[in-house]
Write an enzyme that holds these catalytic residues in place. Structure first.
Site, PDB file in Angstrom:
ATOM      1  N   ARG A  71       0.820  -1.212   0.000  1.00 41.10           N
ATOM      2  CA  ARG A  71       0.000   0.000   0.000  1.00 41.10           C
ATOM      3  C   ARG A  71       0.853   1.262   0.000  1.00 41.10           C
ATOM      4  O   ARG A  71       0.337   2.364  -0.220  1.00 41.10           O
ATOM      5  CB  ARG A  71      -0.931  -0.003   1.221  1.00 41.10           C
ATOM      6  CG  ARG A  71      -1.973  -1.104   1.192  1.00 41.10           C
ATOM      7  CD  ARG A  71      -2.739  -1.164   2.498  1.00 41.10           C
ATOM      8  NE  ARG A  71      -3.562   0.006   2.679  1.00 41.10           N
ATOM      9  CZ  ARG A  71      -4.843   0.078   2.345  1.00 41.10           C
ATOM     10  NH1 ARG A  71      -5.439  -0.946   1.779  1.00 41.10           N
ATOM     11  NH2 ARG A  71      -5.547   1.174   2.565  1.00 41.10           N
ATOM     12  N   TRP A  87       2.326   6.509   5.128  1.00 44.71           N
ATOM     13  CA  TRP A  87       2.633   7.228   3.888  1.00 44.71           C
ATOM     14  C   TRP A  87       2.400   8.694   4.197  1.00 44.71           C
ATOM     15  O   TRP A  87       1.285   9.111   4.496  1.00 44.71           O
ATOM     16  CB  TRP A  87       1.716   6.745   2.768  1.00 44.71           C
ATOM     17  CG  TRP A  87       2.024   7.283   1.404  1.00 44.71           C
ATOM     18  CD1 TRP A  87       2.945   6.813   0.516  1.00 44.71           C
ATOM     19  CD2 TRP A  87       1.371   8.381   0.747  1.00 44.71           C
ATOM     20  NE1 TRP A  87       2.908   7.543  -0.649  1.00 44.71           N
ATOM     21  CE2 TRP A  87       1.944   8.515  -0.529  1.00 44.71           C
ATOM     22  CE3 TRP A  87       0.356   9.263   1.117  1.00 44.71           C
ATOM     23  CZ2 TRP A  87       1.549   9.488  -1.430  1.00 44.71           C
ATOM     24  CZ3 TRP A  87      -0.045  10.243   0.214  1.00 44.71           C
ATOM     25  CH2 TRP A  87       0.546  10.344  -1.046  1.00 44.71           C
ATOM     26  N   GLU A  97      -1.826   5.065 -20.571  1.00 42.82           N
ATOM     27  CA  GLU A  97      -1.557   4.062 -19.543  1.00 42.82           C
ATOM     28  C   GLU A  97      -0.116   3.573 -19.604  1.00 42.82           C
ATOM     29  O   GLU A  97       0.531   3.377 -18.581  1.00 42.82           O
ATOM     30  CB  GLU A  97      -2.531   2.895 -19.693  1.00 42.82           C
ATOM     31  CG  GLU A  97      -2.292   1.719 -18.766  1.00 42.82           C
ATOM     32  CD  GLU A  97      -2.415   2.056 -17.288  1.00 42.82           C
ATOM     33  OE1 GLU A  97      -2.004   1.220 -16.469  1.00 42.82           O
ATOM     34  OE2 GLU A  97      -2.908   3.153 -16.938  1.00 42.82           O
ATOM     35  N   GLU A 137       5.486   5.626 -13.121  1.00 42.44           N
ATOM     36  CA  GLU A 137       5.248   5.134 -11.764  1.00 42.44           C
ATOM     37  C   GLU A 137       6.404   4.305 -11.227  1.00 42.44           C
ATOM     38  O   GLU A 137       6.780   4.447 -10.059  1.00 42.44           O
ATOM     39  CB  GLU A 137       3.975   4.274 -11.737  1.00 42.44           C
ATOM     40  CG  GLU A 137       2.686   5.054 -11.817  1.00 42.44           C
ATOM     41  CD  GLU A 137       1.487   4.132 -11.815  1.00 42.44           C
ATOM     42  OE1 GLU A 137       0.499   4.448 -11.132  1.00 42.44           O
ATOM     43  OE2 GLU A 137       1.527   3.087 -12.512  1.00 42.44           O
ATOM     44  N   LYS A 182      -0.993   2.376  -2.730  1.00 41.96           N
ATOM     45  CA  LYS A 182      -1.895   1.560  -3.539  1.00 41.96           C
ATOM     46  C   LYS A 182      -3.319   2.085  -3.496  1.00 41.96           C
ATOM     47  O   LYS A 182      -3.995   2.179  -4.521  1.00 41.96           O
ATOM     48  CB  LYS A 182      -1.862   0.117  -3.045  1.00 41.96           C
ATOM     49  CG  LYS A 182      -2.734  -0.849  -3.852  1.00 41.96           C
ATOM     50  CD  LYS A 182      -2.231  -0.986  -5.272  1.00 41.96           C
ATOM     51  CE  LYS A 182      -3.017  -2.022  -6.048  1.00 41.96           C
ATOM     52  NZ  LYS A 182      -2.616  -2.062  -7.460  1.00 41.96           N
TER      53      LYS A 182
END
Length: 628
Positions: A27, A90, A501, A508, A623
């Protein structure tokens, strides 16, 4: 914002909490910590608290392995306790550090709290608490909440633990998912949510808490999902769910529908690679029972009662974020082509801030892998307030989006652990394809056209397996481009969202700057960037736009650019133009995004691993984005 675990029972808590945090590392995180309690007073490690602290805390900047090392070096400071809470953080307020890590502890060391979300009025509360003598050791908004609970508990006559937490939550503004323990009532674990997911696992004489089911499934399959505005009061003897206003809520148990093996790597080096290679099986799972070849139709049970209302929609608005937004763009092409219903695609994060025109007669489709995306939930709620029908597409059974939409469809992609979405994206696109076909039945497409489309869907898993067989060739291409600083991705029609995408995946996980564009837009600005240092990925299957895309490739080559093409198997013409070619099987235009995205996922993965990046846990990303 990140991962929460909690435990109360008869087993030793610390090892369970540590393992649970490891399950939640996907996550995103920048620090981790645990607090345990069994009524024994002990020092607090890493928190700077006093010697008579009622809870025992160890927390560290960095990953869960760093926390494990700290626990191993703590001389058993947290051993023996059978109750505790744990957190991976985070950062939203304050830098990654030991002092900003969770759990946060009250000044007397008797209350420990972990928190996902954002307390929006934390600054005003901090000022008020300082007037009452409270000092703050962190920069976080979360620490305000633990001191507020302590203050209310001590200052209001006859106040107890549960009442203090409830009163504090009525004062704070913002989003939260919290777990709280206290040595003043040492056999009670309190949890509450408002916008940040929490699930309670129900075992035999023991109970588990987590921000999603991944840490729970190896212990029990029976879970209770909390809704916004609900609070769980858990002891070793049982649990009660109440509203923040202290009204008991009847909550049914849900059986988890995935196995522990699904959240293991199964021999792959990374979860992301495993999830890329799982896509043929996931596609079969998504379509199972829905693509009825023998009957020539699509069966979508989740929207069966609303299908006619959907067909009569004045327009459809698709709202999502990130990768799900790209899936929504493909959905726009699909629904408009097949069902001839006008479609708009909105960033959920912008939707409620632009005075959107939506109301009765409109349908909003919200898409989210987790079903908990804060921006998407906000868009959903606004659309419902204005009278629109809301349809959900998500992956997690029992998630907030699944509960709050009027109807919807699960993607059945299974747990996705890698932060960069792969199989969830293709599952979402398949669901949108099936929805478009269901809307078109007896309306805009003939039975023969529908049957032809169903055959294409049915053949999809085998075609994806063929692309995965090119894995080694794609890895070789990645080796040549691993040091590039910028990429441009171009596509037309259905493949324009795939270009977006593909660029997002590269950004990323490899931290290389990349942009996606409609191929025809290259001449309207981006062509100025092209030189020998700018690799250009061009999606060029043999469809109605093929010749125009070839012209785009020639324009890139004329300016010294290097071209990586995605082309239809057997296309030798494009091999003469491009520097490298990644092939996909032949297919109809509407099915191509599900084929052309696969080599882009693999290219991003291999470039990132060759650069030494942590592809499963890329920096700065989480996530499930449960705060705005």
């Amino acid at each position: 914002m990140c991962g929460i675990v909690g435990y109360i029972g008869q087993q030793e808590a610390a090892p369970l909490l540590l393992k649970g945090l490891q399950r939640l590392e996907y996550r995103g995180y920048d620090s981790a910590g645990i607090a345990v309690l069994d009524g024994v007073r002990c020092d607090v490690l890493g928190g700077g608290m006093n010697d008579d602290a009622g809870v025992r805390v160890v927390k560290r900047k960095g990953n869960v392995a760093s926390l494990g090392e700290a626990l191993a070096g703590s001389n058993g400071a947290v051993s023996g306790a059978t109750m505790g809470i744990g957190h991976t953080r985070w950062a939203t307020h304050g830098d990654p550090s030991d002092r900003n890590a969770h759990p946060h502890v009250s000044a007397d060391g008797q209350i420990a709290l972990i928190h996902n979300g954002i307390i929006e009025n934390h600054a005003a509360l901090r000022v008020e608490l300082r007037k009452h003598g409270y000092e703050f050791v962190s920069d976080t908004d979360s620490e305000v909440l633990v001191h507020l609970i302590d203050h209310l508990w001590k200052s209001i006559p006859f106040m107890n633990f549960e009442g203090a937490v409830r009163e504090a939550l009525s004062i704070v503004d913002g989003a939260y998912g919290i777990c709280v323990i206290s040595s003043r009532e040492p056999d009670k674990l309190l949890v509450a949510r408002n916008g940040s997911p929490l699930v309670i696992g129900v075992g035999e004489g023991e109970y588990f808490v987590a921000s999603d089911a991944a840490p729970i499934v190896e212990h029990t399959r029976r879970v209770v999902y909390l809704s916004d505005g609900e609070m769980g009061v858990i002891t070793r003897d049982g649990y009660t769910v109440k509203s923040i206003g202290n009204i008991v809520c009847e909550k049914g148990l849900t059986e988890l529908d995935f196995d522990l093996e699904e959240i293991e790597k199964a021999g792959f080096e990374h979860f992301m690679l495993k999830e890329i290679f799982e896509q043929p099986e996931v596609m079969q799972d998504v379509m199972r029972g829905r693509v009825r070849l023998d009957e020539g139709r699509i069966q979508l049970g989740g929207i069966a009662d609303q299908l006619e209302q959907l067909r009569e929609a004045k327009r459809i608005v698709i709202c999502a974020c990130g990768t799900s937004w790209h899936a929504g763009l493909i959905g726009e092409y699909l629904i408009e082509e097949f069902a001839r219903i006008p479609v708009e695609v909105d960033y959920a994060s912008e939707f409620r801030y632009r005075s959107p025109i939506v109301g009765p007669g409109d349908v909003m489709i919200v898409i989210s892998q987790s079903g908990e995306t804060a921006d998407t939930l906000a868009a959903l709620r606004l659309a419902k307030e204005k009278g629109a029908m809301v349809v959900g597409i998500c992956n997690v059974v029992g998630s907030t989006i699944a509960r709050e939409t009027d109807c919807g469809m699960y993607t059945h992609a299974g747990p996705e652990i890698g932060v960069a979405s792969t199989k969830a994206f293709t599952a979402q696109v398949i669901v949108l394809t099936m929805l478009a076909l269901a809307l078109s039945k007896d309306r805009t497409m003939t039975d023969g056209e529908v049957m032809d489309a169903l055959r294409c869907l049915n053949e999809l898993p085998e075609r994806v397996k063929r692309i995965l067989d090119y894995n080694g060739e794609i890895q070789s291409i990645a080796e040549e481009y691993k040091n590039a600083r910028n990429f441009l991705y171009l596509g037309r029609g259905y493949n324009f969202p795939v270009a977006l995408e593909g660029a997002l995946k590269l950004k990323e996980i490899s931290y290389i700057h990349a942009e996606g564009y409609p191929a025809a837009e290259m001449k309207h600005g981006p062509i100025a960037l092209i030189d020998e240092e700018m690799p250009v990925v061009v999606i060029a299957p043999k469809d109605d736009t093929y010749q125009k895309v070839l012209s785009n490739i020639q324009e890139v080559k004329a300016r010294g650019g290097r071209v990586i093409a995605i082309a239809t198997e057997g296309d030798e013409e494009i091999r003469e133009l491009a520097d490298h070619v990644m092939y996909v099987p032949e297919g109809k235009a509407f099915i191509m995004p599900l084929l052309t995205v696969i080599p882009l996922q693999l290219l991003s993965y291999y470039i990132a691993t060759l650069r030494g990046c942590d592809v499963d846990r890329p920096r700065n990303l989480a996530k499930s984005v449960t705060v705005e």
